[in-house]
Scaffold this motif. Structure first.
Motif, PDB file in Angstrom:
ATOM      1  N   ALA A  48       3.606  22.802  40.187  1.00  0.00           N
ATOM      2  CA  ALA A  48       2.843  21.953  41.115  1.00  0.00           C
ATOM      3  C   ALA A  48       3.769  20.997  41.865  1.00  0.00           C
ATOM      4  O   ALA A  48       3.616  20.781  43.072  1.00  0.00           O
ATOM      5  N   SER A  49       4.736  20.426  41.154  1.00  0.00           N
ATOM      6  CA  SER A  49       5.673  19.498  41.797  1.00  0.00           C
ATOM      7  C   SER A  49       6.550  20.220  42.816  1.00  0.00           C
ATOM      8  O   SER A  49       6.889  19.659  43.865  1.00  0.00           O
ATOM      9  N   ILE A  50       6.902  21.473  42.525  1.00  0.00           N
ATOM     10  CA  ILE A  50       7.712  22.243  43.461  1.00  0.00           C
ATOM     11  C   ILE A  50       6.964  22.442  44.776  1.00  0.00           C
ATOM     12  O   ILE A  50       7.500  22.204  45.862  1.00  0.00           O
ATOM     13  N   GLY A  51       5.700  22.873  44.684  1.00  0.00           N
ATOM     14  CA  GLY A  51       4.907  23.099  45.893  1.00  0.00           C
ATOM     15  C   GLY A  51       4.740  21.839  46.719  1.00  0.00           C
ATOM     16  O   GLY A  51       4.853  21.855  47.951  1.00  0.00           O
ATOM     17  N   SER A  52       4.508  20.717  46.051  1.00  0.00           N
ATOM     18  CA  SER A  52       4.341  19.453  46.753  1.00  0.00           C
ATOM     19  C   SER A  52       5.636  19.005  47.416  1.00  0.00           C
ATOM     20  O   SER A  52       5.628  18.523  48.563  1.00  0.00           O
ATOM     21  N   THR A  53       6.744  19.177  46.721  1.00  0.00           N
ATOM     22  CA  THR A  53       8.045  18.786  47.287  1.00  0.00           C
ATOM     23  C   THR A  53       8.372  19.616  48.527  1.00  0.00           C
ATOM     24  O   THR A  53       8.873  19.091  49.523  1.00  0.00           O
ATOM     25  N   VAL A  54       8.067  20.918  48.476  1.00  0.00           N
ATOM     26  CA  VAL A  54       8.353  21.784  49.628  1.00  0.00           C
ATOM     27  C   VAL A  54       7.526  21.371  50.831  1.00  0.00           C
ATOM     28  O   VAL A  54       8.054  21.247  51.950  1.00  0.00           O
TER      29      VAL A  54
ATOM     30  N   CYS B 298       9.325  35.510  54.083  1.00  0.00           N
ATOM     31  CA  CYS B 298       9.700  35.741  52.674  1.00  0.00           C
ATOM     32  C   CYS B 298       8.937  34.798  51.757  1.00  0.00           C
ATOM     33  O   CYS B 298       8.477  35.200  50.678  1.00  0.00           O
ATOM     34  N   PHE B 299       8.802  33.560  52.159  1.00  0.00           N
ATOM     35  CA  PHE B 299       8.039  32.613  51.342  1.00  0.00           C
ATOM     36  C   PHE B 299       6.558  32.979  51.316  1.00  0.00           C
ATOM     37  O   PHE B 299       5.889  32.883  50.291  1.00  0.00           O
ATOM     38  N   ALA B 300       6.056  33.450  52.461  1.00  0.00           N
ATOM     39  CA  ALA B 300       4.623  33.747  52.568  1.00  0.00           C
ATOM     40  C   ALA B 300       4.215  34.981  51.768  1.00  0.00           C
ATOM     41  O   ALA B 300       3.059  35.064  51.306  1.00  0.00           O
ATOM     42  N   PHE B 301       5.125  35.932  51.570  1.00  0.00           N
ATOM     43  CA  PHE B 301       4.739  37.206  50.952  1.00  0.00           C
ATOM     44  C   PHE B 301       5.518  37.580  49.693  1.00  0.00           C
ATOM     45  O   PHE B 301       5.229  38.614  49.087  1.00  0.00           O
ATOM     46  N   SER B 302       6.474  36.768  49.266  1.00  0.00           N
ATOM     47  CA  SER B 302       7.278  37.102  48.094  1.00  0.00           C
ATOM     48  C   SER B 302       6.468  36.988  46.805  1.00  0.00           C
ATOM     49  O   SER B 302       5.830  35.956  46.549  1.00  0.00           O
ATOM     50  N   GLY B 303       6.508  38.038  46.000  1.00  0.00           N
ATOM     51  CA  GLY B 303       5.821  37.996  44.712  1.00  0.00           C
ATOM     52  C   GLY B 303       6.459  37.024  43.745  1.00  0.00           C
ATOM     53  O   GLY B 303       5.782  36.398  42.925  1.00  0.00           O
ATOM     54  N   ARG B 304       7.781  36.866  43.836  1.00  0.00           N
ATOM     55  CA  ARG B 304       8.497  35.967  42.925  1.00  0.00           C
ATOM     56  C   ARG B 304       8.049  34.524  43.093  1.00  0.00           C
ATOM     57  O   ARG B 304       8.068  33.748  42.134  1.00  0.00           O
ATOM     58  N   HIS B 305       7.665  34.149  44.299  1.00  0.00           N
ATOM     59  CA  HIS B 305       7.313  32.759  44.584  1.00  0.00           C
ATOM     60  C   HIS B 305       5.810  32.570  44.749  1.00  0.00           C
ATOM     61  O   HIS B 305       5.371  31.646  45.444  1.00  0.00           O
ATOM     62  N   ARG B 306       5.041  33.427  44.085  1.00  0.00           N
ATOM     63  CA  ARG B 306       3.583  33.339  44.185  1.00  0.00           C
ATOM     64  C   ARG B 306       3.069  31.984  43.678  1.00  0.00           C
ATOM     65  O   ARG B 306       2.200  31.358  44.281  1.00  0.00           O
TER      66      ARG B 306
ATOM     67  N   GLU C 222       4.720  29.046  43.401  1.00  0.00           N
ATOM     68  CA  GLU C 222       5.100  27.944  44.295  1.00  0.00           C
ATOM     69  C   GLU C 222       4.277  27.976  45.581  1.00  0.00           C
ATOM     70  O   GLU C 222       3.897  26.934  46.116  1.00  0.00           O
ATOM     71  N   ARG C 223       3.953  29.196  46.066  1.00  0.00           N
ATOM     72  CA  ARG C 223       3.167  29.320  47.283  1.00  0.00           C
ATOM     73  C   ARG C 223       1.748  28.795  47.075  1.00  0.00           C
ATOM     74  O   ARG C 223       1.204  28.083  47.939  1.00  0.00           O
ATOM     75  N   ALA C 224       1.144  29.102  45.926  1.00  0.00           N
ATOM     76  CA  ALA C 224      -0.204  28.590  45.614  1.00  0.00           C
ATOM     77  C   ALA C 224      -0.184  27.076  45.511  1.00  0.00           C
ATOM     78  O   ALA C 224      -1.092  26.384  46.019  1.00  0.00           O
ATOM     79  N   ALA C 225       0.864  26.542  44.870  1.00  0.00           N
ATOM     80  CA  ALA C 225       0.968  25.082  44.746  1.00  0.00           C
ATOM     81  C   ALA C 225       1.208  24.435  46.104  1.00  0.00           C
ATOM     82  O   ALA C 225       0.706  23.340  46.380  1.00  0.00           O
TER      83      ALA C 225
END
Length: 446
Positions: free
Chosen positions: A82-88, A210-218, A220-223
């Motif tokens: 959650a903190s990662i998504g907010s920071t981004v 890449c951020f919008a569709f990467s499975g690895r960052h699912r 962080e993207r939701a957050a």
């Protein structure tokens, strides 16, 4: 040395894509310098002036992207998505604000280009190249912001491929537009600017996708979607990013202001200075990329309160950077007489380059030292001292010495470059001192 082996291995694994990606950034400038230099020497000097004016602002803006790394890295070490998504999200908002401020400043500066004391013959080439670089600023800032998410979560390969792809696009664009191949008009330096703009826009689109569709960052993207732009968090990022921004700005500013000093010496010296900056930046990117890996791992261990690992990571990074300094210095010393001819056919410019190679080699170890420990401080989110160290090292020491050696003592370009070893050595020693003091304080508190 056994205690460092695992850290050497981890830093090499994490840092290699960073090094390749950073080399891609430098190669974009390298390609512009090389291809413009083979068009005309006047255009090379004009590109040198514009590049050094813009690199100051772009590096200062990068400070507001780099401040995201310790926060994302610490949250990653703690598993706090959650903190990662907010920071981004808030980091991108801060970087957009930085881009707007930077564009406003450079727009005003545009109307004073003829007051910088540069040769009049450069201005017709400087103005269009300047405006194209001005338009590209937001895309650079957005790429820098998104890159921190990938890097701080150890996904360093994705930005690497994006940067390399952008570099390849830039080289092809240069070939088409500078020289007028395949039916395109011969545009010289203006064509180089348009090619760089196209590459920067493409890189932003690629990293956003890449951020919008990467499975690895699912996660962080939701957050990121759930988080909101918050004045308090933006303020915290600005407070953390400002010292980094000022540090990078003052470090780069010493080189940029030296370009103006070199311009007083003459067009050949300025063209040689641009070539030297390109070579120096290539070396620096090795150190800086590896030091960025140090920053990322330090931020992870900071989140886990593992201070022994922090210390070993920083020293392992320092050892590796010293090894890199040796590897890059040997061939440059051997081929110093030929280096200039890679960029220009002018014997006078090549002679300027050959003379300035010696001070360049002298400060390589100092550059590796200051890169490593300034980034270790950034990984600890302890950044207030860095701007004071940068001011002392570059503005109080290097810049006055550049004028003294280059102008007052008539040392020319080589005199200007002999000022840099002094500032970089002071910076490296002071960064280590503040890093060591902070780490001792954290260990005592723990």
């Amino acid at each position: 040395m056994k205690k460092y082996l695992s850290h050497y291995r981890a830093l090499v694994m994490l840092g290699t894509p960073l090094i390749i990606g950073q080399i891609g950034v430098v190669l974009q400038n390298f390609a512009d310098t090389l291809m413009i230099g083979h068009h005309t020497t006047v255009e090379l000097a004009a590109a040198s002036l514009v590049s050094n004016i813009f690199i100051l602002g772009l590096l200062m803006a990068m400070g507001f992207a780099l401040c995201m790394t310790p926060l994302i890295g610490k949250a990653y070490g703690q598993g706090d998505v959650a903190s990662i998504g907010s920071t981004v999200k808030n980091g991108l908002a801060v970087n957009t604000l930085a881009a707007l401020v930077l564009m406003a400043v450079y727009t005003v500066l545009y109307f004073f280009l003829d007051k910088l004391g540069q040769p009049d013959e450069l201005l017709p080439y400087v103005r269009p190249y300047y405006l194209i670089n001005l338009v590209s600023i937001p895309f650079v800032c957005w790429v820098n912001g998104l890159k921190q998410l990938f890097d701080a979560t150890t996904d360093t390969k994705t930005p690497m491929w994006i940067l390399l792809g952008g570099n390849a696009l830039n080289i092809v664009g240069n070939w088409l537009l500078i020289y007028g191949h395949c039916g395109f008009p011969e545009m010289g330096i203006t064509g180089a600017g348009l090619s760089t703009l196209a590459a920067r826009v493409t890189m932003f689109v690629a990293i956003a996708l890449c951020f919008a569709f990467s499975g690895r960052h699912r996660g962080e993207r939701a957050a990121f979607r759930k988080s909101r732009v918050c004045r308090g968090e933006m303020r915290s990022l600005i407070v953390l990013g400002t010292p980094i921004s000022l540090q990078m700005g003052m470090e780069s500013g010493a080189w940029s202001l030296c370009s103006i000093i070199v311009g007083w010496i003459g067009t050949n010296a300025l063209a040689g200075h641009q070539i030297m900056l390109t070579i120096s930046q290539l070396f620096f990117q090795f150190y800086y990329a590896l030091a960025s890996a140090v920053s990322i791992r330090v931020s992870h261990f900071h989140g886990q309160h593992d201070y022994t690992a922090i210390r070993r990571t920083a020293w392992a990074g320092c050892h590796l950077n010293f090894m890199i300094a040796i590897l890059v210095s040997v061939p440059v010393i051997i081929f110093r007489e030929q280096m200039g001819f890679l960029f220009t056919s002018s014997p006078k410019v090549a002679a300027e380059v050959a003379s300035a190679i010696v001070p360049l080699i002298i400060y390589q170890f100092s550059d590796g030292l200051q890169c490593t420990f300034s980034n270790a401080m950034r990984g600890l989110a302890y950044v207030k001292p860095v701007m004071l160290v940068a001011f002392l090292s570059y503005f109080v020491v290097s810049l006055p010495l550049a004028y003294l050696f280059g102008i007052s003592l008539h040392g020319g370009l080589v005199g200007v470059w002999f000022s840099f070893p002094f500032g970089l050595t002071i910076a490296g020693v002071l960064y280590y001192y503040f890093y060591h003091r902070r780490l001792l304080s954290l260990e005592k508190t723990e």
